[in-house]
Design an enzyme around this catalytic site. Structure first.
Site, PDB file in Angstrom:
ATOM      1  N   ASP A  42       0.817  -1.230   0.000  1.00 48.79           N
ATOM      2  CA  ASP A  42       0.000   0.000   0.000  1.00 48.79           C
ATOM      3  C   ASP A  42       0.845   1.271   0.000  1.00 48.79           C
ATOM      4  O   ASP A  42       0.449   2.293   0.572  1.00 48.79           O
ATOM      5  CB  ASP A  42      -0.957   0.038   1.194  1.00 48.79           C
ATOM      6  CG  ASP A  42      -2.070  -0.993   1.107  1.00 48.79           C
ATOM      7  OD1 ASP A  42      -2.038  -1.824   0.182  1.00 48.79           O
ATOM      8  OD2 ASP A  42      -2.966  -0.971   1.974  1.00 48.79           O
ATOM      9  N   CYS A  79      -3.962  -6.256  -3.107  1.00 44.95           N
ATOM     10  CA  CYS A  79      -2.864  -7.145  -2.693  1.00 44.95           C
ATOM     11  C   CYS A  79      -2.759  -8.450  -3.473  1.00 44.95           C
ATOM     12  O   CYS A  79      -1.766  -8.711  -4.142  1.00 44.95           O
ATOM     13  CB  CYS A  79      -3.015  -7.480  -1.212  1.00 44.95           C
ATOM     14  SG  CYS A  79      -3.077  -6.065  -0.111  1.00 44.95           S
ATOM     15  N   HIS A 134      -0.521 -13.922   1.487  1.00 49.12           N
ATOM     16  CA  HIS A 134      -1.837 -13.508   0.971  1.00 49.12           C
ATOM     17  C   HIS A 134      -2.195 -14.172  -0.364  1.00 49.12           C
ATOM     18  O   HIS A 134      -2.808 -13.556  -1.232  1.00 49.12           O
ATOM     19  CB  HIS A 134      -1.925 -11.985   0.847  1.00 49.12           C
ATOM     20  CG  HIS A 134      -3.324 -11.464   1.037  1.00 49.12           C
ATOM     21  ND1 HIS A 134      -3.687 -10.160   0.797  1.00 49.12           N
ATOM     22  CD2 HIS A 134      -4.459 -12.101   1.439  1.00 49.12           C
ATOM     23  CE1 HIS A 134      -4.967  -9.997   1.055  1.00 49.12           C
ATOM     24  NE2 HIS A 134      -5.460 -11.155   1.450  1.00 49.12           N
ATOM     25  N   ASP A 310       2.764  -3.282  -4.028  1.00 50.89           N
ATOM     26  CA  ASP A 310       1.742  -4.176  -4.576  1.00 50.89           C
ATOM     27  C   ASP A 310       0.553  -3.426  -5.156  1.00 50.89           C
ATOM     28  O   ASP A 310      -0.191  -3.964  -5.979  1.00 50.89           O
ATOM     29  CB  ASP A 310       1.278  -5.178  -3.516  1.00 50.89           C
ATOM     30  CG  ASP A 310       0.590  -4.512  -2.334  1.00 50.89           C
ATOM     31  OD1 ASP A 310       0.759  -3.290  -2.130  1.00 50.89           O
ATOM     32  OD2 ASP A 310      -0.121  -5.222  -1.586  1.00 50.89           O
ATOM     33  N   ASN A 311       0.356  -2.198  -4.727  1.00 53.27           N
ATOM     34  CA  ASN A 311      -0.707  -1.338  -5.260  1.00 53.27           C
ATOM     35  C   ASN A 311      -0.480   0.070  -4.722  1.00 53.27           C
ATOM     36  O   ASN A 311       0.455   0.306  -3.960  1.00 53.27           O
ATOM     37  CB  ASN A 311      -2.110  -1.842  -4.885  1.00 53.27           C
ATOM     38  CG  ASN A 311      -2.279  -2.200  -3.424  1.00 53.27           C
ATOM     39  OD1 ASN A 311      -2.430  -3.370  -3.071  1.00 53.27           O
ATOM     40  ND2 ASN A 311      -2.239  -1.206  -2.556  1.00 53.27           N
ATOM     41  N   LYS A 328      -5.691   2.810  -3.989  1.00 50.13           N
ATOM     42  CA  LYS A 328      -5.877   1.369  -3.848  1.00 50.13           C
ATOM     43  C   LYS A 328      -7.344   1.015  -4.055  1.00 50.13           C
ATOM     44  O   LYS A 328      -8.240   1.776  -3.664  1.00 50.13           O
ATOM     45  CB  LYS A 328      -5.430   0.943  -2.448  1.00 50.13           C
ATOM     46  CG  LYS A 328      -5.686  -0.516  -2.116  1.00 50.13           C
ATOM     47  CD  LYS A 328      -5.282  -0.825  -0.694  1.00 50.13           C
ATOM     48  CE  LYS A 328      -5.614  -2.288  -0.355  1.00 50.13           C
ATOM     49  NZ  LYS A 328      -5.178  -2.668   0.990  1.00 50.13           N
TER      50      LYS A 328
END
Length: 376
Positions: A42, A79, A134, A310-311, A328
């Site tokens: 994030d 994610c 995840h 990841d984002n 996000k």
């Protein structure tokens, strides 16, 4: 064929042929390059020092300045899909992981898709993972040490407490988003807003390999992950190629950081943004310590280091993607375009510049295989 689609071929050509040009003969090494793949969680476009000088990330700034900044690097908006792409080189709709996994959901990365760790093991690499998975855990066979990693220290789910390493059922924050962007002259929202994230599971989620690990209780996860990464690096036999995957928890919510990092941003009015920024600086310190260990052990002499997210950032939890639109969980650039760089003191043909060539999360898989001397 999706791994080698036209856009992937173009992107890999940009990075590998024009940027990396790995020549192991000139660097002593009769082995393929070591690879350290660091993923923040994030981290927004405006949450790093080379995009925003208010954010204190001297270690990341230095590595990025001496490497290659990838300013058109894209991921998925949340994610699990991005981690799926990192691990398999496939877009998430191929693996049915288009959204973040809920902890109570018996979903997983299908076994028919080999991970980059499995592929690199076939090339003789030692493979280690430290951080957030995840990608499913409803059966042990879907967890990291069954998916190609020699060792794993970290957690399976999407979020947890940074000190107690537990997922709580309900987390509630009250946020003033307008305070976050006051230094840019923008007012995103004029009123206060309650943001509630509710999970359907609770309990301790911190593991070493497949066993619950309690020794980290009370310790800040960013520090724990850095210590484990340094341990792996110092114990590693440099005659064997190393793949170290480091998906940090930070700066994902919940917003927790040792006080000394928050105090670096005491001038920021918003507590949310102040704590988030401190979490980023704690992450930067961890990367600096890991970089020092790589130099001390000599691994850096034949190593490719990658840093990405990841984002995009989540403004309600402190992230900042200015001047990009969205965040996000959105397909706008604020959710999908992330700060990224590659660094190596010996393996990059060109260094100290910015690349605007299009690059995507799925491209790391074939790029790492190319670096390792394996067919994509």
């Amino acid at each position: 064929m999706d791994v080698r689609s036209c856009c992937v071929i173009a992107a890999v050509t940009i990075l590998v042929s024009c940027t990396l040009c790995v020549n192991t003969v000139e660097t002593d090494q009769k082995i393929p390059p070591h690879i350290v793949f660091i993923v923040a969680d994030d981290l927004g476009w405006n949450d790093v020092g080379w995009h925003n000088p208010e954010i204190l990330t001297p270690n990341l700034n230095s590595l990025a300045a001496r490497g290659v900044k990838l300013e058109s690097s894209y991921v998925l908006p949340t994610c699990t899909p991005s981690r799926n792409s990192f691990m398999t080189g496939r877009f998430a709709f191929h693996t049915e992981l288009q959204r973040a996994l809920d902890p109570s959901e018996p979903n997983f990365l299908p076994l028919k898709y080999p991970t980059i760790a499995e592929k690199l093991k076939h090339q003789g690499y030692a493979t280690h993972m430290v951080g957030k998975w995840h990608l499913g855990y409803c059966d042990e066979k879907y967890t990291p040490v069954r998916r190609g990693f020699d060792s794993f220290l970290g957690f399976y789910m999407g979020s947890q407490g940074y000190f107690n390493h537990q997922r709580t059922v309900t987390v509630e924050e009250t946020v003033s988003s307008s305070a976050m962007f006051s230094s840019f002259g923008h007012v995103l929202m004029s009123s206060f807003m309650n943001v509630r994230a509710t999970g359907s599971a609770t309990g301790h989620d911190f593991r070493f390999n497949t066993s619950i690990w309690l020794k980290a209780d009370g310790q800040y996860s960013t520090h724990v992950f850095a210590e484990r990464a340094i341990e792996v690096i110092k114990r590693h036999d440099r005659s064997v190629p190393l793949f170290l995957y480091l998906p940090f928890q930070a700066p994902h919510s919940p917003l927790e950081v040792p006080k000394k990092y928050e105090l670096l941003y005491s001038h920021i009015d918003s507590r949310i943004r102040r704590v988030f920024s401190g979490m980023v600086s704690a992450l930067d310190e961890a990367v600096g310590r890991i970089s020092d260990a790589l130099h001390e052990t000599g691994l850096m002499e034949n190593l490719l280091l990658v840093f990405t997210s990841d984002n995009g950032g989540y403004p309600f939890m402190g992230g900042n993607n200015m001047p990009l639109r969205g965040s996000k969980n959105t397909n706008w650039e604020g959710g999908t375009r992330v700060p990224t760089f590659v660094y190596s003191p010996t393996l990059l043909q060109r260094k100290g510049y910015t690349s605007n060539g299009l690059f995507h999360a799925v491209d790391w898989f074939p790029t790492f295989l190319d670096v390792a001397g394996a067919p994509p």
